[in-house]
Design a protein around this motif. Structure first.
Motif, PDB file in Angstrom:
ATOM      1  N   GLU A  50     -29.133  15.494 -16.007  1.00 55.66           N
ATOM      2  CA  GLU A  50     -30.446  15.922 -15.505  1.00 55.66           C
ATOM      3  C   GLU A  50     -30.175  16.180 -14.075  1.00 55.66           C
ATOM      4  N   ARG A  64     -37.914  19.984 -20.195  1.00 56.04           N
ATOM      5  CA  ARG A  64     -37.858  20.227 -21.832  1.00 56.04           C
ATOM      6  C   ARG A  64     -35.983  19.495 -21.574  1.00 56.04           C
ATOM      7  N   ALA A  67     -36.893  15.756 -21.146  1.00 51.87           N
ATOM      8  CA  ALA A  67     -37.133  15.259 -22.186  1.00 51.87           C
ATOM      9  C   ALA A  67     -36.491  14.737 -23.422  1.00 51.87           C
ATOM     10  N   LEU A  68     -35.536  15.686 -23.095  1.00 58.24           N
ATOM     11  CA  LEU A  68     -34.484  15.308 -24.148  1.00 58.24           C
ATOM     12  C   LEU A  68     -33.402  14.379 -23.338  1.00 58.24           C
ATOM     13  N   THR A  70     -33.955  11.489 -20.951  1.00 60.30           N
ATOM     14  CA  THR A  70     -34.756  10.479 -21.547  1.00 60.30           C
ATOM     15  C   THR A  70     -35.104   9.481 -22.850  1.00 60.30           C
ATOM     16  N   LEU A  71     -35.048  10.788 -23.898  1.00 61.13           N
ATOM     17  CA  LEU A  71     -34.996  10.123 -25.318  1.00 61.13           C
ATOM     18  C   LEU A  71     -33.920   9.880 -25.464  1.00 61.13           C
ATOM     19  N   LEU A  72     -32.375  10.098 -25.075  1.00 59.39           N
ATOM     20  CA  LEU A  72     -31.445  10.038 -25.339  1.00 59.39           C
ATOM     21  C   LEU A  72     -30.512   8.624 -24.410  1.00 59.39           C
ATOM     22  N   SER A  73     -31.253   8.447 -23.743  1.00 63.11           N
ATOM     23  CA  SER A  73     -30.796   7.304 -22.989  1.00 63.11           C
ATOM     24  C   SER A  73     -31.692   6.176 -23.212  1.00 63.11           C
ATOM     25  N   LYS A  74     -32.842   5.900 -23.956  1.00 61.82           N
ATOM     26  CA  LYS A  74     -33.502   5.243 -24.310  1.00 61.82           C
ATOM     27  C   LYS A  74     -32.800   5.117 -26.019  1.00 61.82           C
ATOM     28  N   VAL A  75     -32.373   5.704 -26.339  1.00 54.29           N
ATOM     29  CA  VAL A  75     -31.579   5.755 -27.912  1.00 54.29           C
ATOM     30  C   VAL A  75     -30.816   5.145 -27.528  1.00 54.29           C
ATOM     31  N   PRO A 119     -41.932   3.350 -19.221  1.00 54.63           N
ATOM     32  CA  PRO A 119     -43.068   3.975 -20.133  1.00 54.63           C
ATOM     33  C   PRO A 119     -44.905   3.279 -19.896  1.00 54.63           C
TER      34      PRO A 119
END
Length: 225
Positions: A50, A64, A67-68, A70-75, A119
């Motif tokens: 990032e 974009r 966002a990707l 952040t999603l991978l970090s949450k998973v 969030p």
């Protein structure tokens, strides 16, 4: 004994009726270790990715990428938390006298709070001025304002975390008189886990050693003589 070890939050607690009871073996422990290790690796890698995007990419592409990431970090965080819950469930009875519940809650409670409040703040402050048709007259707004309040709340939550850590990690668990026995205690924990998870006995898992003049001595060594 056999349990539904993997039917734990935050991922598979609702799948308990579909699972069968089983023993925890070495393969499961390796899977748990892998789930924890991926979090340790993914967190700095995603942060560097990032940072690279913020310095090199255009704004649209960086949004974009953010966002990707952040999603991978949450998973990644969810899988790590799930692995910790599984490990806690598998070792709770064996390590009960070490107060693992208090230690687990003291450390992971605030991680869960952080995952929830981030969030919430982003939803509360995202495009606030655009929704009301107001001009941006502040140096901090939107995502930056959400992060500001998140960090501000984190400072207050750190005080509560420090108090919980003081209760969970008692000083009498590692007193000066027990410092020399810290390594054997660690061996005892490992042997207890082996006995509980694999059904081995302490006597077969650890041959008898005694200290002779500051060195390890095993009765088996006399057979060589």
């Amino acid at each position: 004994g056999p349990q539904k070890y993997f039917a734990t939050p935050p991922l598979c607690c609702c799948l308990a009726p579909c699972m069968r009871e089983h023993h925890m073996d070495a393969r499961h422990l390796l899977g748990i270790f892998g789930a924890l290790r991926q979090f340790v690796i993914a967190t700095p890698v995603l942060a560097l990715l990032e940072l690279w995007g913020a310095l090199v990419l255009e704004r649209d592409r960086y949004v974009r990428l953010h966002a990707l990431v952040t999603l991978l970090s949450k998973v990644s965080t969810l899988f790590a938390l799930w692995a910790l819950f599984v490990l806690y469930k598998a070792t709770h009875n064996v390590l009960h006298k070490w107060r693992t519940t208090a230690k687990f809650v003291a450390i992971k409670l605030f991680l869960i709070v952080t995952l929830i409040q981030e969030p919430v703040f982003e939803a509360a402050f995202h495009d606030e001025h655009a929704r009301h048709g107001e001009a941006v007259d502040s140096c901090i707004h939107g995502t930056n304002l959400a992060r500001f309040w998140g960090m501000w709340c984190l400072c207050l939550e750190a005080v509560g975390m420090a108090l919980l850590l003081r209760v969970a990690f008692h000083a009498d668990e590692l007193t000066p008189s027990e410092t020399r026995r810290s390594e054997p205690n660690g061996d005892l924990i490992e042997l207890q886990l082996l006995k509980h998870l694999e059904g081995t006995s302490l006597r077969t898992a650890a041959p008898h050693h005694t200290k002779v003049h500051g060195s390890d001595y095993s009765p088996a060594e006399d057979s060589d003589g």
